[in-house]
Design a protein around this motif. Structure first.
Motif, PDB file in Angstrom:
ATOM      1  N   ARG A   1       0.833  -1.209   0.000  1.00 61.92           N
ATOM      2  CA  ARG A   1       0.000   0.000   0.000  1.00 61.92           C
ATOM      3  C   ARG A   1       0.866   1.257   0.000  1.00 61.92           C
ATOM      4  O   ARG A   1       0.563   2.242  -0.699  1.00 61.92           O
ATOM      5  N   THR A   2       1.935   1.221   0.773  1.00 59.44           N
ATOM      6  CA  THR A   2       2.796   2.394   0.898  1.00 59.44           C
ATOM      7  C   THR A   2       3.533   2.674  -0.406  1.00 59.44           C
ATOM      8  O   THR A   2       3.581   3.825  -0.881  1.00 59.44           O
ATOM      9  N   LEU A   3       4.111   1.655  -1.010  1.00 55.16           N
ATOM     10  CA  LEU A   3       4.823   1.850  -2.268  1.00 55.16           C
ATOM     11  C   LEU A   3       3.877   2.315  -3.372  1.00 55.16           C
ATOM     12  O   LEU A   3       4.195   3.233  -4.136  1.00 55.16           O
ATOM     13  N   ARG A   4       2.704   1.692  -3.455  1.00 58.14           N
ATOM     14  CA  ARG A   4       1.759   2.087  -4.499  1.00 58.14           C
ATOM     15  C   ARG A   4       1.281   3.520  -4.295  1.00 58.14           C
ATOM     16  O   ARG A   4       1.149   4.285  -5.262  1.00 58.14           O
ATOM     17  N   ARG A   5       1.018   3.883  -3.040  1.00 58.97           N
ATOM     18  CA  ARG A   5       0.527   5.232  -2.778  1.00 58.97           C
ATOM     19  C   ARG A   5       1.539   6.281  -3.233  1.00 58.97           C
ATOM     20  O   ARG A   5       1.194   7.259  -3.906  1.00 58.97           O
ATOM     21  N   PHE A   6       2.816   6.116  -2.867  1.00 59.95           N
ATOM     22  CA  PHE A   6       3.792   7.152  -3.201  1.00 59.95           C
ATOM     23  C   PHE A   6       4.246   7.072  -4.653  1.00 59.95           C
ATOM     24  O   PHE A   6       4.647   8.092  -5.231  1.00 59.95           O
ATOM     25  N   ALA A   7       4.170   5.899  -5.255  1.00 62.05           N
ATOM     26  CA  ALA A   7       4.526   5.812  -6.671  1.00 62.05           C
ATOM     27  C   ALA A   7       3.562   6.613  -7.548  1.00 62.05           C
ATOM     28  O   ALA A   7       3.905   6.977  -8.678  1.00 62.05           O
ATOM     29  N   ARG A   8       2.361   6.890  -7.035  1.00 62.11           N
ATOM     30  CA  ARG A   8       1.409   7.702  -7.793  1.00 62.11           C
ATOM     31  C   ARG A   8       1.799   9.174  -7.833  1.00 62.11           C
ATOM     32  O   ARG A   8       1.438   9.892  -8.765  1.00 62.11           O
ATOM     33  N   THR A   9       2.508   9.640  -6.810  1.00 60.06           N
ATOM     34  CA  THR A   9       2.805  11.078  -6.700  1.00 60.06           C
ATOM     35  C   THR A   9       4.298  11.399  -6.733  1.00 60.06           C
ATOM     36  O   THR A   9       4.673  12.566  -6.881  1.00 60.06           O
ATOM     37  N   HIS A  10       5.153  10.386  -6.565  1.00 56.40           N
ATOM     38  CA  HIS A  10       6.596  10.584  -6.507  1.00 56.40           C
ATOM     39  C   HIS A  10       7.270   9.663  -7.526  1.00 56.40           C
ATOM     40  O   HIS A  10       6.934   8.481  -7.606  1.00 56.40           O
ATOM     41  N   ARG A  11       8.198  10.206  -8.270  1.00 55.49           N
ATOM     42  CA  ARG A  11       8.896   9.398  -9.277  1.00 55.49           C
ATOM     43  C   ARG A  11       9.877   8.453  -8.601  1.00 55.49           C
ATOM     44  O   ARG A  11      10.739   8.897  -7.836  1.00 55.49           O
ATOM     45  N   PRO A  12       9.779   7.133  -8.869  1.00 58.30           N
ATOM     46  CA  PRO A  12      10.802   6.223  -8.356  1.00 58.30           C
ATOM     47  C   PRO A  12      12.177   6.649  -8.878  1.00 58.30           C
ATOM     48  O   PRO A  12      12.370   6.824 -10.079  1.00 58.30           O
ATOM     49  N   ALA A  13      13.106   6.843  -7.973  1.00 60.08           N
ATOM     50  CA  ALA A  13      14.379   7.457  -8.332  1.00 60.08           C
ATOM     51  C   ALA A  13      15.505   6.798  -7.555  1.00 60.08           C
ATOM     52  O   ALA A  13      15.285   5.907  -6.728  1.00 60.08           O
ATOM     53  N   GLY A  14      16.715   7.256  -7.819  1.00 56.70           N
ATOM     54  CA  GLY A  14      17.888   6.779  -7.109  1.00 56.70           C
ATOM     55  C   GLY A  14      18.431   7.854  -6.189  1.00 56.70           C
ATOM     56  O   GLY A  14      18.214   9.050  -6.402  1.00 56.70           O
ATOM     57  N   TYR A  15      19.154   7.436  -5.176  1.00 57.17           N
ATOM     58  CA  TYR A  15      19.785   8.391  -4.273  1.00 57.17           C
ATOM     59  C   TYR A  15      20.761   9.291  -5.018  1.00 57.17           C
ATOM     60  O   TYR A  15      20.919  10.469  -4.679  1.00 57.17           O
ATOM     61  N   ALA A  16      21.418   8.758  -6.020  1.00 64.04           N
ATOM     62  CA  ALA A  16      22.376   9.562  -6.769  1.00 64.04           C
ATOM     63  C   ALA A  16      21.716  10.755  -7.443  1.00 64.04           C
ATOM     64  O   ALA A  16      22.387  11.749  -7.744  1.00 64.04           O
ATOM     65  N   ASP A  17      20.402  10.685  -7.684  1.00 62.80           N
ATOM     66  CA  ASP A  17      19.696  11.833  -8.255  1.00 62.80           C
ATOM     67  C   ASP A  17      19.808  13.056  -7.341  1.00 62.80           C
ATOM     68  O   ASP A  17      19.828  14.199  -7.816  1.00 62.80           O
ATOM     69  N   LEU A  18      19.873  12.821  -6.036  1.00 57.23           N
ATOM     70  CA  LEU A  18      19.983  13.926  -5.096  1.00 57.23           C
ATOM     71  C   LEU A  18      21.292  14.675  -5.290  1.00 57.23           C
ATOM     72  O   LEU A  18      21.357  15.896  -5.157  1.00 57.23           O
ATOM     73  N   VAL A  19      22.332  13.940  -5.613  1.00 54.08           N
ATOM     74  CA  VAL A  19      23.635  14.561  -5.840  1.00 54.08           C
ATOM     75  C   VAL A  19      23.680  15.231  -7.207  1.00 54.08           C
ATOM     76  O   VAL A  19      24.084  16.391  -7.336  1.00 54.08           O
ATOM     77  N   ARG A  20      23.241  14.506  -8.219  1.00 58.85           N
ATOM     78  CA  ARG A  20      23.354  15.029  -9.589  1.00 58.85           C
ATOM     79  C   ARG A  20      22.562  16.320  -9.765  1.00 58.85           C
ATOM     80  O   ARG A  20      22.982  17.225 -10.478  1.00 58.85           O
ATOM     81  N   GLU A  21      21.439  16.402  -9.140  1.00 61.39           N
ATOM     82  CA  GLU A  21      20.581  17.565  -9.336  1.00 61.39           C
ATOM     83  C   GLU A  21      20.716  18.603  -8.217  1.00 61.39           C
ATOM     84  O   GLU A  21      20.025  19.613  -8.225  1.00 61.39           O
ATOM     85  N   GLY A  22      21.595  18.334  -7.242  1.00 61.65           N
ATOM     86  CA  GLY A  22      21.755  19.292  -6.153  1.00 61.65           C
ATOM     87  C   GLY A  22      20.486  19.472  -5.351  1.00 61.65           C
ATOM     88  O   GLY A  22      20.192  20.571  -4.871  1.00 61.65           O
ATOM     89  N   ALA A  23      19.703  18.389  -5.217  1.00 58.65           N
ATOM     90  CA  ALA A  23      18.416  18.503  -4.529  1.00 58.65           C
ATOM     91  C   ALA A  23      18.608  18.819  -3.062  1.00 58.65           C
ATOM     92  O   ALA A  23      19.548  18.380  -2.433  1.00 58.65           O
ATOM     93  N   ARG A  24      17.691  19.562  -2.522  1.00 55.86           N
ATOM     94  CA  ARG A  24      17.616  19.819  -1.093  1.00 55.86           C
ATOM     95  C   ARG A  24      16.195  19.473  -0.645  1.00 55.86           C
ATOM     96  O   ARG A  24      15.244  19.615  -1.392  1.00 55.86           O
ATOM     97  N   ALA A  25      16.098  19.014   0.583  1.00 53.77           N
ATOM     98  CA  ALA A  25      14.769  18.643   1.086  1.00 53.77           C
ATOM     99  C   ALA A  25      13.873  19.860   1.133  1.00 53.77           C
ATOM    100  O   ALA A  25      14.275  20.938   1.520  1.00 53.77           O
TER     101      ALA A  25
END
Length: 250
Positions: free
Chosen positions: A224-248
């Motif tokens: 239920r948890t994975l399906r719920r968030f997969a609807r609104t959040h793109r499944p991604a990798g941790y490395a995306d946080l580094v590559r894109e300079g993401a901040r919470a």
């Protein structure tokens, strides 16, 4: 990555020959619920001194195949066991598995260096980072991570870059506990609350453990948890946080 894009970071902890069957079940679950093979594996080189990856060529090949398919690989301690658990966090947050909570810096560095070399030789590429068993770090372990330039680390409430302590994501990890009926009940309650409350969170982290596979109620909650968030959040990798300079962004 667009500034408003939301990310789902899924991970499987305690990846080891001891739990190969459970890891397979969790892998299938993530892929089925999210429609994606973007997730991370947290690998233990010798879980509780009973499953040395260095002596298991078949499991080494599996790790290399997973990495070739795009699964991110983290070092997850060396043995996942704390030989002298003491203090509130060690007693109440884990069953004697806070390996990096009490280590001195020299020993922490030794295990980090040897673990990284072993796994990078196996998978043929750099690790994505390090996540301590039970998400528990002592001060010496944090210093060792900085000294050794690990690209990423994670605890219960944040993902950060040890080189400069930059925080790349904030928010609680959603995980489940199977050690007792009380822990099962509390983790089910927290997951239900998280599904309702964490929708606005830019980065949502979901962590699965081998023990989850033995409790049907936990598996239903995970789905239920994975399906719920997969609807609104793109499944991604941790490395995306580094590559894109993401901040919470809460």
């Amino acid at each position: 990555m667009a500034g408003s894009e939301k990310l789902l970071l899924s991970s499987i902890h305690d990846v080891s020959p001891r739990f190969e069957r459970e890891v397979d079940r969790l892998t299938e679950r993530i892929e089925r619920a999210t429609g994606s093979a973007r997730f991370a594996m947290l690998v233990v080189p010798d879980h509780w001194d009973r499953a040395p990856i260095a002596a298991d060529p078949a499991f080494q090949r599996r790790l290399r195949d997973w990495a070739d398919a795009g699964v991110e690989m983290f070092l997850h301690g060396w043995r996942h066991r704390d030989d002298r658990p003491s203090g509130f966090r060690a007693r109440h947050l884990t069953a004697g598995e806070g390996e990096f909570l009490h280590l001195g810096q020299a020993e922490a560095e030794r295990r980090l260096v040897e673990g990284r070399k072993l796994l990078e030789d196996v998978i043929g590429r750099p690790l994505t980072g390090f996540i301590a068993p039970a998400w528990l770090y002592g001060d010496a372990a944090r210093t060792a991570l900085t000294a050794l330039s690990f690209p990423l680390a994670e605890d219960h409430f944040r993902v950060w870059r040890p080189a400069d302590n930059a925080v790349l994501a904030r928010g609680p990890v959603i995980s489940w506990a199977s050690r007792s009926p009380a822990r099962i009940a509390s983790s089910l309650a927290f997951a239900g609350l998280a599904r309702a409350a964490l929708g606005p969170q830019r980065v949502v982290r979901v962590a699965l453990h081998p023990g989850d596979t033995g409790v049907p109620a936990l598996l239903r909650s995970i789905d239920r948890t994975l399906r719920r968030f997969a609807r609104t959040h793109r499944p991604a990798g941790y490395a995306d946080l580094v590559r894109e300079g993401a901040r919470a962004a809460v």
